[in-house]
Design an enzyme around this catalytic site. Structure first.
Site, PDB file in Angstrom:
ATOM      1  N   GLU A 119      16.497  35.897  63.192  1.00 35.18           N
ATOM      2  CA  GLU A 119      16.687  34.383  62.897  1.00 35.18           C
ATOM      3  C   GLU A 119      17.584  34.392  61.632  1.00 35.18           C
ATOM      4  O   GLU A 119      18.230  33.232  61.829  1.00 35.18           O
ATOM      5  CB  GLU A 119      15.269  34.084  62.144  1.00 35.18           C
ATOM      6  CG  GLU A 119      14.017  34.175  63.474  1.00 35.18           C
ATOM      7  CD  GLU A 119      12.780  33.853  62.797  1.00 35.18           C
ATOM      8  OE1 GLU A 119      12.703  32.764  61.941  1.00 35.18           O
ATOM      9  OE2 GLU A 119      11.771  34.389  63.220  1.00 35.18           O
ATOM     10  N   ASP A 125      11.010  36.921  63.810  1.00 38.52           N
ATOM     11  CA  ASP A 125       9.677  37.405  62.933  1.00 38.52           C
ATOM     12  C   ASP A 125       8.540  37.603  63.509  1.00 38.52           C
ATOM     13  O   ASP A 125       8.257  36.907  64.678  1.00 38.52           O
ATOM     14  CB  ASP A 125       9.573  36.498  61.779  1.00 38.52           C
ATOM     15  CG  ASP A 125      10.567  36.254  60.911  1.00 38.52           C
ATOM     16  OD1 ASP A 125      11.622  37.184  60.901  1.00 38.52           O
ATOM     17  OD2 ASP A 125      10.885  35.249  60.112  1.00 38.52           O
ATOM     18  N   ASP A 160       5.542  36.583  63.754  1.00 41.47           N
ATOM     19  CA  ASP A 160       4.565  35.522  63.384  1.00 41.47           C
ATOM     20  C   ASP A 160       4.642  34.350  64.440  1.00 41.47           C
ATOM     21  O   ASP A 160       5.431  34.377  65.360  1.00 41.47           O
ATOM     22  CB  ASP A 160       4.739  34.950  62.158  1.00 41.47           C
ATOM     23  CG  ASP A 160       5.969  34.179  61.553  1.00 41.47           C
ATOM     24  OD1 ASP A 160       6.763  33.827  62.867  1.00 41.47           O
ATOM     25  OD2 ASP A 160       6.441  33.970  60.685  1.00 41.47           O
ATOM     26  N   GLU A 204       5.508  31.490  64.593  1.00 43.25           N
ATOM     27  CA  GLU A 204       7.053  30.659  64.590  1.00 43.25           C
ATOM     28  C   GLU A 204       8.088  31.434  65.189  1.00 43.25           C
ATOM     29  O   GLU A 204       8.817  31.327  66.334  1.00 43.25           O
ATOM     30  CB  GLU A 204       7.593  30.145  63.408  1.00 43.25           C
ATOM     31  CG  GLU A 204       6.664  29.042  62.701  1.00 43.25           C
ATOM     32  CD  GLU A 204       6.395  27.895  63.631  1.00 43.25           C
ATOM     33  OE1 GLU A 204       7.391  27.429  64.119  1.00 43.25           O
ATOM     34  OE2 GLU A 204       5.501  27.286  63.528  1.00 43.25           O
ATOM     35  N   TYR A 245      14.479  39.028  51.453  1.00 42.97           N
ATOM     36  CA  TYR A 245      14.160  37.758  51.878  1.00 42.97           C
ATOM     37  C   TYR A 245      13.210  36.909  51.332  1.00 42.97           C
ATOM     38  O   TYR A 245      12.455  37.372  50.575  1.00 42.97           O
ATOM     39  CB  TYR A 245      13.449  37.704  53.424  1.00 42.97           C
ATOM     40  CG  TYR A 245      13.651  36.415  54.163  1.00 42.97           C
ATOM     41  CD1 TYR A 245      14.938  35.829  54.419  1.00 42.97           C
ATOM     42  CD2 TYR A 245      12.488  35.824  54.657  1.00 42.97           C
ATOM     43  CE1 TYR A 245      15.028  34.732  55.176  1.00 42.97           C
ATOM     44  CE2 TYR A 245      12.713  34.562  55.264  1.00 42.97           C
ATOM     45  CZ  TYR A 245      13.871  34.210  55.433  1.00 42.97           C
ATOM     46  OH  TYR A 245      14.067  32.837  56.150  1.00 42.97           O
ATOM     47  N   ARG A 256      11.703  33.787  51.724  1.00 39.87           N
ATOM     48  CA  ARG A 256      10.670  32.905  52.255  1.00 39.87           C
ATOM     49  C   ARG A 256       9.572  33.858  52.744  1.00 39.87           C
ATOM     50  O   ARG A 256       9.677  34.260  53.914  1.00 39.87           O
ATOM     51  CB  ARG A 256      11.150  31.865  53.193  1.00 39.87           C
ATOM     52  CG  ARG A 256      11.926  30.881  52.506  1.00 39.87           C
ATOM     53  CD  ARG A 256      12.589  29.954  53.567  1.00 39.87           C
ATOM     54  NE  ARG A 256      13.632  30.343  54.512  1.00 39.87           N
ATOM     55  CZ  ARG A 256      14.871  29.996  54.224  1.00 39.87           C
ATOM     56  NH1 ARG A 256      14.959  29.080  53.009  1.00 39.87           N
ATOM     57  NH2 ARG A 256      15.746  30.418  54.781  1.00 39.87           N
ATOM     58  N   HIS A 272       7.335  39.416  56.112  1.00 44.57           N
ATOM     59  CA  HIS A 272       8.520  39.863  55.606  1.00 44.57           C
ATOM     60  C   HIS A 272       7.656  40.955  54.607  1.00 44.57           C
ATOM     61  O   HIS A 272       6.668  40.756  54.311  1.00 44.57           O
ATOM     62  CB  HIS A 272       9.420  38.946  55.109  1.00 44.57           C
ATOM     63  CG  HIS A 272       9.889  38.245  55.976  1.00 44.57           C
ATOM     64  ND1 HIS A 272       9.489  36.750  56.338  1.00 44.57           N
ATOM     65  CD2 HIS A 272      11.159  38.357  56.909  1.00 44.57           C
ATOM     66  CE1 HIS A 272      10.165  36.308  57.438  1.00 44.57           C
ATOM     67  NE2 HIS A 272      11.066  37.025  57.498  1.00 44.57           N
TER      68      HIS A 272
END
Length: 770
Positions: free
Chosen positions: A9, A82, A84, A86, A287, A289, A332
DNA sequence: CAGTGAGCGAGCTTCCGCTTGACTT
């Protein structure tokens, strides 16, 4: 030709991973989502089972074209977005758009960017989890339906260009309700008894601070207590010593980083994220976020090594934290320095300070507990059964406190506990001084940006990537303002017993000072009232938690996504239509009283341009008079006098340079007008009392400033000017702005050149941004 | 870029989550 294409991403992540993988691998980034519902329309075919209509946004066309080309040239495409909801959806959109066939497409996931994690992931590929993709689709569609049906309702019933949504409306509600609590809060006071007692140690007098656990609600009770103590003797009747420990906080997540950077460094939420992004891109931190407190094995080992090296073995304690938050997706690691041996970094001050904070927090999380000895000494009073308590704290072993201590939002509440001298039971103490101080109850604290994020996170509302944007959206829409407010003086009573005499005095303290706190605006309160009244289910603090459970069921394959949406949507939509038809426009009108000059009624309400005062009736033949409610005042608590004051503008001051000087107020606040020129009045000036002398001073000063930005003024009928802007020179004419083509010599520009430039290009339109 | 607030109607506004540069006045 390279055999393998890995898609992640984030481009910074792509760069790192490329180093870990061999030359057979090429790593690229999708820059987040590559497709979304169109912004201009609802983008959902409700009748076709809520089928989403996805489009590739203009700014994503380039990256999509590139990925498509590369995907066509490689043997295997590894989708490494990632792990998850999304991320799974991003992987799915990629397969659709890049037209990847299943045979040569692999889905892989890893939670930390280490060589081992990635090679391990490559060994264990899987297929895309369609249930998870559908859960994301349900999330996306629900948010769109709520946002795009509620917002237009607000345009019609309250004011144009407003917005509502699952996350932002609840964020505003929190701020509005906190303000209501504060408005309804009734302050009460009680008297707190403190004493200074004297013990003699080795011939030296030592002062001991003690406090009465009980408080007295009136001055008279407190006075009577001091009276009793006049002749009393004081004796230690018990000493208790208890060991205690403190443990370090877990490493940073997005939310806790925002909170600590706010408390310790005074950073806004947006600033924290901007600086963290730079550190991430520089390769200094992982990372930024994330909702995970997990540290990789590599980081744990490195932390241990650093702690032992810097402080010794007894300071090291390896800890693996687990998140307690519901709904955390933990794709993450926690936010930590990529290399803990880098104690400090190069860069500007903000970067250095934020990095330092992250370093300390990470290191501290891998250090031993602090050992404390808490002592409580009970002191009897011969004339009453009440006892004084003196408490002390001794730090036996500092442990992690050597490096880092977490701040709390109400640090000022706790008074530091001192060290007590060695005392023994039965020892007599001499009273030096005893005071009864009037203390007031504290109203609930207003939110800061960071404490609002904390609250949202607790409620499971919003994600690490959206905390900062949400905080900025609710301010941009004018629902909430971040402001400082001055405190006010408050009197309190103080009784002091010393040398057998009681003296009494009234003292002053400053209280209520607010720094960078969130206040609701009139619009914010009005919109919240409207939404809570008509859409209590969506404004419910548990709405997100409830739908999240349903998304989880979809993700587990126990539920069909569009059936869940259907169950939600039809009753909701009916409600919207119903309000549309039956509800009148809301304006929050409040009658303030009668204008003594005209005898007409005075109202406050929200108009098309925001809060305003109105004198006279809307329905009468005579047109009412209007004035905008200026900054700092609210229609909820403005007084009649303050409202009438607003009509004193515009105010003519006289003549200057043969032109009329008028003080007025408009869309951009108070201004001075000289002929046809406008000058904004600085915040420090009061438009209602400013004198002609001061106004002319300001005109001269502000005109200089304005002129400084004008590079060329051709004084032609269209008012063509070349102005120095934030991003370089531009041309202004007839109230519109035009870009100057690159490689243009500004010095030699003629009016003809300018006209040519103007005719060749459309005026720059303000590009809308979120 | 400025002092507004009728009513009409055109055309516009708007969500949440992923992610950065390109672009703004």
């Amino acid at each position: 030709m390279i055999k393998n294409l890995v898609i992640v991403e984030s481009p910074a992540k792509a760069k790192t991973i490329e180093r870990f993988l061999g030359s057979d691998f090429q790593v690229k980034s999708s820059y987040g989502h590559i497709r979304d519902l169109s912004e201009k329309e609802l983008g959902i075919d409700i009748r076709e089972g809520f089928t989403p209509r996805y489009v590739i946004p203009a700014e994503k066309k380039k990256v999509v074209t590139e990925l498509k080309k590369l995907a066509g040239e490689t043997e295997v495409v590894w989708l490494a977005s990632d792990e998850d909801r999304e991320g799974e959806a991003i992987a799915w959109h990629l397969t659709e758009i890049l037209e990847l066939d299943e045979a040569r497409t692999q889905r892989i996931v890893f939670h930390e960017i280490t060589k081992m994690a990635i090679t391990e992931a490559i060994k264990n590929p899987r297929k895309i989890d369609q249930n998870l993709v559908q859960a994301q689709q349900a999330r996306r569609v629900l948010d769109r339906l709520v946002g795009y049906e509620l917002s237009p309702l607000l345009w019609k019933k309250v004011k144009p260009a407003l917005s509502a949504g699952r996350v932002q409306s609840v964020a505003v509600r929190l701020v509005v309700e906190r303000e209501n609590e504060i408005r309804n809060f009734r302050v009460s006071s009680a008297f707190r008894i403190t004493a200074k007692l004297l013990a003699i140690k080795d011939g030296q007098p030592m002062i001991i601070q003690a406090e009465l656990p009980k408080r007295f609600s009136t001055r008279d009770e407190a006075y009577r207590f001091l009276e009793k103590c006049k002749q009393a003797s004081f004796q230690i009747d018990n000493i208790e010593t208890k060991p205690a420990k403190k443990s370090p906080a877990p490493p940073f997540t997005t939310s806790t980083l925002q909170q600590e950077a706010s408390r310790k460094l005074g950073f806004s939420v947006a600033n924290t994220m901007r600086v963290a992004q730079q550190l991430y891109e520089d390769g200094k931190i992982t990372y930024m976020r994330t909702d995970s407190v997990n540290l990789s094995k590599f980081a744990l080992a490195q932390a241990k090594e650093e702690v032992v090296k810097l402080f010794g073995k007894e300071y090291s304690k390896t800890r693996q934290f687990t998140t307690k938050l519901k709904g955390a997706q933990e794709a993450h690691e926690a936010i930590r320095p990529t290399f803990l041996e880098n104690r400090v970094i190069e860069g500007d001050n903000s970067k250095k300070r934020l990095y330092d904070l992250i370093w300390k927090r990470t290191i501290a999380s891998q250090m031993s507990d602090a050992q404390i000895e808490k002592t409580s000494v009970s002191i009897s009073i011969s004339t009453t059964s009440e006892k004084l308590i003196a408490s002390g704290e001794v730090l036996v072993f500092d442990g992690f406190l050597k490096v880092y201590k977490e701040s709390s939002d109400d640090d000022d509440q706790q008074e530091a506990e001192g060290i007590l001298p060695a005392l023994s039971v039965g020892e007599m103490l001499k009273l030096e001084e005893m005071s009864a101080t009037e203390r007031f109850t504290q109203q609930p604290a207003r939110y800061t940006e960071a404490s609002l994020v904390k609250k949202l996170e607790e409620l499971g509302i919003g994600r690490p990537s959206t905390y900062a944007p949400v905080i900025s959206t609710i301010q941009k829409r004018g629902y909430v303002v971040r402001e400082d407010r001055p405190g006010y003086n408050r009197e309190y009573q103080l009784l002091v017993l010393t040398k057998g005499e009681i003296s009494e005095e009234i003292r002053n303290e400053n209280t209520g000072f607010e720094k960078a706190k969130l206040f609701p605006t009139d619009i914010g309160s009005l919109v919240t009232d409207f939404l809570v009244t008509h859409f209590s289910n969506i404004l419910d603090y548990n709405f997100t938690a409830t739908v999240e459970e349903e998304f989880d069921e979809i993700a587990m394959g126990k539920r069909v996504w569009n059936e869940m949406i259907k169950t939600f949507y039809f009753p909701f939509h009916e409600q919207v239509e119903n309000i549309q038809k039956t509800s009148k426009k809301v304006s929050g009108t409040r009658k303030l009283g009668v204008d003594p000059a005209s005898g007409k009624n005075v109202y406050v309400k929200i108009g098309r341009f925001g809060p305003m005062v109105q004198i006279g009736e809307t329905e009468s033949d005579e047109k009412p008079r209007f004035a905008g409610v200026t900054r700092g005042l609210s229609i909820e608590d403005i007084s009649l006098e303050q409202a009438l004051e607003l009509f004193k503008l515009p105010r003519p001051l006289g003549q200057f340079e043969e032109k009329e000087v008028i003080i007025g107020t408009g869309r951009f606040g108070p201004f001075i007008k000289l002929g046809s020129d406008y000058f904004s009045l600085p915040r420090s000036e009061d438009p209602y009392s400013i004198t002609m002398e001061r106004a002319t001073e300001l005109i001269l000063e502000l005109r200089d400033k304005k002129n400084a930005g004008i590079l060329k003024d051709f004084s032609d009928p269209h008012g063509i000017k070349v102005i120095k802007g934030r991003w370089g020179p531009y041309i202004a004419a007839d109230g519109k702005n035009y870009r100057i083509p690159k490689n243009t010599e500004i010095d030699t520009l003629t009016p003809e050149d300018c006209r040519k430039i103007i005719n060749e290009q459309p005026p720059v339109k303000g590009k809308k941004r979120k």
